[in-house]
Motif scaffolding. Sequence first.
Motif, short mmCIF file in Angstrom:
data_model
loop_
_atom_site.label_atom_id
_atom_site.label_comp_id
_atom_site.label_asym_id
_atom_site.label_seq_id
_atom_site.Cartn_x
_atom_site.Cartn_y
_atom_site.Cartn_z
N GLY A 27 0.52 -1.27 -0.21
CA GLY A 27 0.00 -0.12 0.10
C GLY A 27 0.85 1.42 -0.02
O GLY A 27 0.44 2.26 0.76
N ALA A 28 1.92 1.41 -0.66
CA ALA A 28 2.88 2.47 -0.60
C ALA A 28 3.69 2.19 -1.94
O ALA A 28 3.93 1.29 -2.61
CB ALA A 28 3.77 2.34 0.53
N PRO A 29 4.33 3.55 -2.36
CA PRO A 29 5.27 3.39 -3.59
C PRO A 29 6.40 2.77 -2.99
O PRO A 29 7.14 2.88 -1.97
CB PRO A 29 5.51 4.82 -3.78
N VAL A 30 7.09 2.12 -4.15
CA VAL A 30 8.46 1.44 -4.06
C VAL A 30 9.39 1.86 -5.15
O VAL A 30 8.90 2.22 -6.01
CB VAL A 30 8.34 -0.13 -3.77
N PHE A 31 10.70 1.79 -4.73
CA PHE A 31 11.59 2.13 -6.12
C PHE A 31 11.20 1.27 -7.34
O PHE A 31 10.75 -0.17 -7.13
CB PHE A 31 12.83 1.85 -5.61
N TYR A 32 11.25 1.75 -8.31
CA TYR A 32 10.62 1.19 -9.60
C TYR A 32 11.75 0.50 -10.45
O TYR A 32 11.70 -0.78 -10.65
CB TYR A 32 9.88 1.96 -10.43
N ASP A 33 12.76 1.03 -11.06
CA ASP A 33 13.50 0.55 -12.28
C ASP A 33 14.40 -0.17 -11.85
O ASP A 33 15.82 -0.09 -12.08
CB ASP A 33 14.08 1.59 -12.83
N ASN A 34 14.33 -1.60 -11.14
CA ASN A 34 15.49 -2.12 -10.51
C ASN A 34 15.86 -3.10 -11.65
O ASN A 34 17.11 -3.96 -11.35
CB ASN A 34 14.94 -2.91 -9.33
N TRP A 35 15.36 -3.35 -12.75
CA TRP A 35 15.95 -4.14 -13.74
C TRP A 35 17.24 -3.46 -14.45
O TRP A 35 18.06 -4.25 -14.93
CB TRP A 35 14.92 -4.21 -14.92
N VAL A 36 17.38 -2.26 -14.28
CA VAL A 36 18.53 -1.55 -14.73
C VAL A 36 19.46 -0.95 -13.85
O VAL A 36 20.57 -1.07 -13.89
CB VAL A 36 18.16 -0.17 -15.72
N ALA A 37 18.97 -0.46 -12.55
CA ALA A 37 19.96 0.05 -11.61
C ALA A 37 20.51 -1.02 -10.85
O ALA A 37 20.27 -1.64 -10.34
CB ALA A 37 18.98 0.75 -10.68
N ARG A 38 22.10 -0.60 -10.66
CA ARG A 38 22.88 -1.50 -9.93
C ARG A 38 23.89 -0.58 -9.19
O ARG A 38 24.10 0.58 -9.54
CB ARG A 38 23.84 -2.08 -10.79
N ASP A 39 24.16 -1.04 -7.93
CA ASP A 39 24.90 -0.12 -7.28
C ASP A 39 26.52 -0.21 -7.57
O ASP A 39 26.56 -1.18 -8.51
CB ASP A 39 24.82 -0.66 -5.59
N SER A 43 24.91 1.48 -12.60
CA SER A 43 24.10 1.88 -13.85
C SER A 43 22.72 2.33 -13.36
O SER A 43 22.43 2.05 -12.34
CB SER A 43 23.82 0.73 -15.05
N CYS A 44 21.94 3.07 -14.22
CA CYS A 44 20.59 3.46 -13.85
C CYS A 44 20.04 4.09 -14.97
O CYS A 44 20.58 4.55 -15.99
CB CYS A 44 20.52 4.30 -12.40
N TRP A 45 18.58 4.49 -14.91
CA TRP A 45 17.85 5.01 -15.95
C TRP A 45 17.17 5.86 -15.30
O TRP A 45 16.77 7.13 -15.15
CB TRP A 45 17.36 4.16 -16.88
N ASN A 46 15.88 4.92 -14.48
CA ASN A 46 14.93 5.72 -13.49
C ASN A 46 14.09 6.78 -14.06
O ASN A 46 13.86 7.85 -13.30
CB ASN A 46 15.88 6.13 -12.48
N GLY A 47 13.53 6.98 -15.24
CA GLY A 47 12.62 7.84 -15.77
C GLY A 47 13.21 9.15 -16.53
O GLY A 47 12.70 9.46 -17.40
#
Length: 503
Positions: free
Chosen positions: A288-300, A334-338
Amino acid sequence: MKASSVRRIPTSAAVAIGVLLGFFFARLIPWPTSSSPIWRSGHVPSRSHQKSRQQIPLPTTAQRQRILELITTLSPHYTKECTRNSQPLYVQQVLDRYSSLIGFTPPSDRSWLGSLLGFSPDDDHVHVRRSDLSQNTEHKYFFAINLYNSFDVIPDLFATLFRVASILGYHNVFISIYENGSNDQTKALLRIFDALTRSVGMRVMIRTSQRTRGQFNHRIEYLAEVRNSAFVPLHELRDSEGEYFDTIVFMNDILPCVDDLLELIWQSRKNNAGITCAADYMYHSDIGAPVFYDNWVARDINGTALENAPFERIFHHQESSHRFQRHLPTQVQSCWNGIAVLDPAPFYSYPHVQFRMARIVDGECSASECSLICNDYWEAGYGRILMVPRVKLAYDSRVFDIIHPSRRNLTAIRGFVRLGGLPDDPRTDPQDRSWFGPHDRLFTEEESQELNFVPGPDYVWCWGWDGAGDLDGPDVDPVWERMPNKSARADSVVVRHDRSISL
């Protein structure tokens, strides 16, 4: 006798003769024109690329303001409250922070920047710090946008782009939009905004297509081609006009605020980053809350995937998690995130990166086209990649309202003299106890410091997507994929293209 023969010429023939004679004399007599525009490269566009012999005069400030009002009232405008009721200290911080991005000589009226950012007219007491703007007036920005069934977000996108271009300088901005396959009224609305934005002097190229991904097309190959289609004018302007751009801003169909875009551009240029990303969110019905979305791309920076989780559990890398929870820019692999702000140098020079699918025959993991372009940036020596957690993006109004809650008037309730942080510690904001706080969160000194970039990891977690057809997600077993040796070298994070700004 001759006069009689002339009178016998049919009317249609006489009209045709008149048109031909008029065209002949128009070619012989030079038509007065105003001076041709000169781009940053010093190249004057050829007459064949000008659409008319008599150039239309640029609109006045009042005319541009009227167009902006029309743009923002065509449909519900979700982002119009982003900064309207911002606390005064945040307003002053923003005006000082982004004055270095102004791409022209601003008017003497000091309230103009605040009005473009959407600040309330009551904030006229704030001042804009002036600096030497000469080096910023020639910095050119290429905005690339892919749209699909985006009718609901188009007014917000264009209103934000209009304001951002007003600050960066209309002559410094080119917007390329590629839309394909929409089955709503996206194409019709794009035609309206195309006409409106062109009327105020913005350079916009909108191309639409009926193309959709076929049943047997590889998903990543298709998405790479769609993204590359938005980049076509980048290369056409280089080849035909000799025009080069200094920064690329690639946007998905999101709801951005004006200061979101400016902060990403500011951080990108401040850190001379290869790629600079926001943080995007989706609604998770189970919690019932937002979570981080683009985890298919984002890597630490260790190569580990980020999580579709609440903010305190997104990063596995402890130092990155600590910075992320304090809203500080964080280096990632890596990341993209909108929204991603890119250094365009790898597109212009060898090895000439572009969006692509994995080289599966060579054993490369079938990652997202956005992951692969991040890997290619590392390989090209532009591995300075960072995420800016302050910039939180939503794809719909439901998530937008949650991650950007309205600031309550705590002055009357609890006796605070002013909203926001104390002079010695801005983080004492009474509404800064949760991750999704008001949009006018005060800047800290750490957010203005340059990052100390380190080389990339030897291995990166990859969950490939090899199949075609309508699949719900990655369809092969995840692996730790070894990265090219170049990405782990110290010179992979050196500054190769200076895009810095004066502060």
